[in-house]
Design an enzyme around this catalytic site. Structure first.
Site, short mmCIF file in Angstrom:
data_model
loop_
_atom_site.label_atom_id
_atom_site.label_comp_id
_atom_site.label_asym_id
_atom_site.label_seq_id
_atom_site.Cartn_x
_atom_site.Cartn_y
_atom_site.Cartn_z
N HIS A 1 0.84 -1.20 0.00
CA HIS A 1 0.00 0.00 0.00
C HIS A 1 0.87 1.25 0.00
CE1 HIS A 1 -2.79 -2.86 2.26
NE2 HIS A 1 -3.52 -2.48 1.23
N GLN B 1 -17.96 -6.41 -0.85
CA GLN B 1 -17.09 -7.24 -1.69
C GLN B 1 -16.70 -8.56 -1.03
OE1 GLN B 1 -13.98 -3.99 -1.71
NE2 GLN B 1 -12.59 -5.72 -1.80
N GLN C 1 -8.73 -7.12 -10.52
CA GLN C 1 -9.36 -5.91 -9.97
C GLN C 1 -8.84 -4.67 -10.69
OE1 GLN C 1 -10.05 -4.90 -5.62
NE2 GLN C 1 -8.15 -3.79 -5.90
O1 PAF Z 1 -7.88 -3.72 -3.10
C1 PAF Z 1 -8.55 -3.36 -2.11
O2 PAF Z 1 -8.03 -3.16 -1.02
C2 PAF Z 1 -10.06 -3.15 -2.28
O3 PAF Z 1 -10.59 -4.09 -3.14
C3 PAF Z 1 -10.44 -1.73 -2.71
C4 PAF Z 1 -9.92 -1.39 -4.08
C5 PAF Z 1 -9.89 -0.72 -1.70
C6 PAF Z 1 -11.96 -1.59 -2.73
O4 PAF Z 1 -12.52 -1.85 -1.49
#
Ligand code: PAF
Length: 282
Positions: free
Chosen positions: A35, A59, A151
């Site tokens: 991150h 999700q 994603q």
């Molecule tokens: O990758 C993630 O941490 C999540 O899928 C995101 C993009 C923050 C959406 O909740």
């Protein structure tokens, strides 16, 4: 820290009036070096950076790890300290999903295969929350990790299809020195499972070596992945495929893996033919 979309919008509007560019890094918290590499990339390209921290219930499927997903807002704020972040947006559940909110965003096609097929509703949840975050932060650029390759492709499609004008930046996977791709879910692994999980990066690296040595046929590269994974008794393999990164459907050079180690499901990927690098996570 900002907890409401109204406050975030005011803040961003002020930056915009001053002609400043804005980068958004959406996260679910439990921040690790992966991150932080997104935050760094955002800080290089934008004058102001917003990091969102929200564990998005939409999700997670039934039986998935929403309740036990690691949450550490204090630790996250500490990790971001000194990184030049303009705002941390950490909304409560009711802020993102006010009662009566029924609108959902579905990208289609990309969300029907691999992760989408295994985790019904997952990508609809991601697309819905990411769209909300885009509206709330109205960034010029948004940053996602290649670790969640499908994603990243889906969000890129979404940003284009919805005419957002937001440029999606996909940043490289950050790995531990031994090859394990960083993930908040690594925290669930026992010592034995963590050791076993190295099979993912090992399989990708083996297939990559073969590709670099001239093997380009996905039909021959795929068994290399499968053989390597099958040799690890603690790995319960979900899929090991070679797909085209444009559609995640037709055969191609992107090796994508998913496997369970105990109760922890991990994913990893690598574009074969590109040097496989492990990077110190510090
Ligand atoms: O990758 C993630 O941490 C999540 O899928 C995101 C993009 C923050 C959406 O909740």
């Amino acid at each position: 820290m900002v907890a409401t979309t109204a406050l975030l919008r005011d803040l961003v509007a002020g930056w915009r009036r001053d002609g400043l560019s804005v980068g958004l890094v959406p996260t679910m918290g439990a921040l690790h070096a992966g991150h932080l590499s997104l935050v760094r990339a955002a800080a290089v390209e934008n004058e102001r950076v917003v990091v969102s921290i929200f564990v998005n219930p939409l999700q997670f499927g039934p039986g998935e790890d929403f309740a036990r997903y690691p949450r550490d807002l204090g630790g996250d704020l500490e990790a971001l300290d000194g990184m030049g972040v303009g705002a941390v947006f950490a909304p409560r559940l009711e802020e993102m999903y006010p009662s009566g909110a029924t609108t959902r965003v579905r990208v289609g096609e990309l969300d029907e295969v691999l992760e989408g097929a295994r985790r019904p509703g997952h990508f609809e949840g991601v697309a819905t929350v990411v769209t909300k975050l885009f509206w709330a932060a109205q960034p010029d650029r948004a940053y996602f990790g290649q670790k969640d390759a499908q994603q990243a492709a889906l969000v890129t499609r979404l940003a284009e299809d919805l005419l957002t004008g937001i440029s999606i930046r996909v940043c490289p996977i950050v790995r531990e020195p031994d090859g394990l791709a960083l993930s908040s879910r690594n925290a669930y692994l026992s010592a034995a499972e963590r050791k076993a999980a190295l099979v993912l990066s090992r399989a990708l690296s083996r297939a990559n070596e073969a590709c670099l040595a001239g093997e380009e046929d996905p039909g021959r590269l795929r068994p290399i992945l499968q053989r390597e994974l099958a040799a690890e008794p603690l790995a319960e393999v979900d899929y090991a495929e070679l797909v085209d990164p444009a559609d995640f459907r037709s055969p191609g050079r992107l090796a994508v893996l998913a496997a369970r180690f105990g109760s922890t499901r991990l994913i990893d990927n690598h574009l074969l033919g590109v040097r496989f690098e492990t990077s110190p996570s510090g």
